[in-house]
Structure formats: C-alpha cells, structure tokens
Design a protein around this motif. Structure first.
Motif, PDB file in Angstrom:
ATOM      1  N   LEU A  18       0.833  -1.208   0.000  1.00 28.56           N
ATOM      2  CA  LEU A  18       0.000   0.000   0.000  1.00 28.56           C
ATOM      3  C   LEU A  18       0.867   1.258   0.000  1.00 28.56           C
ATOM      4  O   LEU A  18       0.575   2.226  -0.725  1.00 28.56           O
ATOM      5  N   ALA A  19       1.947   1.255   0.756  1.00 27.61           N
ATOM      6  CA  ALA A  19       2.863   2.399   0.782  1.00 27.61           C
ATOM      7  C   ALA A  19       3.511   2.597  -0.577  1.00 27.61           C
ATOM      8  O   ALA A  19       3.663   3.731  -1.050  1.00 27.61           O
ATOM      9  N   GLN A  20       3.877   1.503  -1.253  1.00 26.73           N
ATOM     10  CA  GLN A  20       4.490   1.591  -2.579  1.00 26.73           C
ATOM     11  C   GLN A  20       3.502   2.186  -3.583  1.00 26.73           C
ATOM     12  O   GLN A  20       3.865   3.059  -4.379  1.00 26.73           O
ATOM     13  N   VAL A  21       2.252   1.761  -3.537  1.00 22.64           N
ATOM     14  CA  VAL A  21       1.230   2.296  -4.446  1.00 22.64           C
ATOM     15  C   VAL A  21       1.011   3.783  -4.182  1.00 22.64           C
ATOM     16  O   VAL A  21       0.899   4.585  -5.117  1.00 22.64           O
ATOM     17  N   GLU A  24       3.960   5.772  -5.651  1.00 22.22           N
ATOM     18  CA  GLU A  24       3.881   5.862  -7.108  1.00 22.22           C
ATOM     19  C   GLU A  24       2.795   6.841  -7.545  1.00 22.22           C
ATOM     20  O   GLU A  24       2.984   7.611  -8.493  1.00 22.22           O
ATOM     21  N   THR A  25       1.677   6.845  -6.854  1.00 22.69           N
ATOM     22  CA  THR A  25       0.580   7.758  -7.192  1.00 22.69           C
ATOM     23  C   THR A  25       0.990   9.209  -6.970  1.00 22.69           C
ATOM     24  O   THR A  25       0.738  10.074  -7.817  1.00 22.69           O
ATOM     25  N   GLU A  32       2.852  15.170 -13.340  1.00 20.37           N
ATOM     26  CA  GLU A  32       1.821  15.823 -14.147  1.00 20.37           C
ATOM     27  C   GLU A  32       1.752  17.322 -13.838  1.00 20.37           C
ATOM     28  O   GLU A  32       1.659  18.155 -14.735  1.00 20.37           O
ATOM     29  N   GLN A  33       1.817  17.666 -12.561  1.00 19.99           N
ATOM     30  CA  GLN A  33       1.775  19.082 -12.175  1.00 19.99           C
ATOM     31  C   GLN A  33       3.000  19.831 -12.695  1.00 19.99           C
ATOM     32  O   GLN A  33       2.881  20.952 -13.189  1.00 19.99           O
TER      33      GLN A  33
END
Length: 159
Positions: A18-21, A24-25, A32-33
């Motif tokens: 979950l921390a890895q996801v 990455e997000t 993108e910003q």
C-alpha cells in the motif's frame, strides 16, 4: 506456531504494498503538475520575449518618426530620454511606498494596520474565538480559591 502468526506477515506485506502504491501515485501526480507548470513557464517566457521585441519596435518607430523632422542623433537622444523616463516611472511603481506618515502611525503601506492584515489571514478575526464554556465536563477538576477581601493594590496604612 499460532494460527495468527502468518496473518502478521500478510499485514506487513499489505502495508508495504500500500505504501508503494501511494508513493507511485504521488510521484505521478507531481510529474503531471510539473509538466503543466513547465508549459506555463515556457509560454510566459515566450510572451515576455515577444513583448520585449514589441517594445523595441515601438521605440524604433518613435525614433524614425522623430527623425523625419530632426537630425538622426537628436531623434535617437529624445527616444532614449523617453524610454528612460518610462523606465523610471515603472521602477517607482514597482517599489513600495516610502515610509512616511503611514509608517509613523503604525499603518502598513496599503493603509491597513498590521493587525488587520493578520486578521484577514485568519478569516477576518484578529484572534480565534473564545468558546462559551471550557472543554470537557461541566464540573471543574479543581476548586477555585476564594478571592481575598482586601485589595492587594491598595497600600495598608498603620494596620
């Protein structure tokens, strides 16, 4: 081995995944910003460069118009003086106002006091609102000592 020992390993693995996801997000969102900000900065730079060339063309046009009735050196000199005066005025507009009567009275250069400026940042109030009652239970945890009958600020004479 207890039956719940293997679940502890699964929980740790799930948390790591979950921390890895999440990392990455967040990375993708920041990429993108920054892509959008880079594009905007490039457009501002191009706009500034074109404005500079437009200003140079305008100065040239003023110089050429003056050169119709004056010698070339006089037209160039007058154009330089006009551009210098405009630059001086723009520089004065960019600087904050000089400290004077506003500074002496404690007012900010915009006419607002520092307290009002700070209040605007907190939603219009100079300080947080005071709650009508203390937090927690209605009964106070300690007792308040009784108020002295004589005022300590008044000196006692010969008593």
């Amino acid at each position: 081995m207890k039956p719940l020992d293997h679940l502890e390993h699964l929980d740790k693995h799930l948390v790591d995944e979950l921390a890895q996801v999440a990392r990455e997000t967040v990375r993708e969102e920041l990429r993108e910003q920054t892509r959008k900000q880079r594009r905007k900065a490039a457009l501002y730079a191009a706009s500034g460069a074109l404005a500079l060339y437009a200003g140079a063309a305008l100065a040239l046009a003023v110089g050429l118009a003056l050169a119709l009735g004056l010698p070339d050196w006089a037209a160039a000199l007058i154009t330089a003086v006009i551009l210098g005066a405009v630059a001086y005025v723009l520089r004065g507009m960019a600087r904050p106002s000089r400290p004077g009567a506003e500074h002496a009275s404690g007012m900010a250069p915009g006419g607002d006091s520092a307290r009002r400026t700070a209040a605007g940042a907190v939603g219009g109030m100079p300080y947080p609102p005071v709650p009508p009652a203390p937090p927690g239970d209605t009964a106070a945890p300690g007792t308040v000592p009784p108020r002295p009958t004589d005022d300590p600020d008044i000196p006692h004479r010969g008593v």
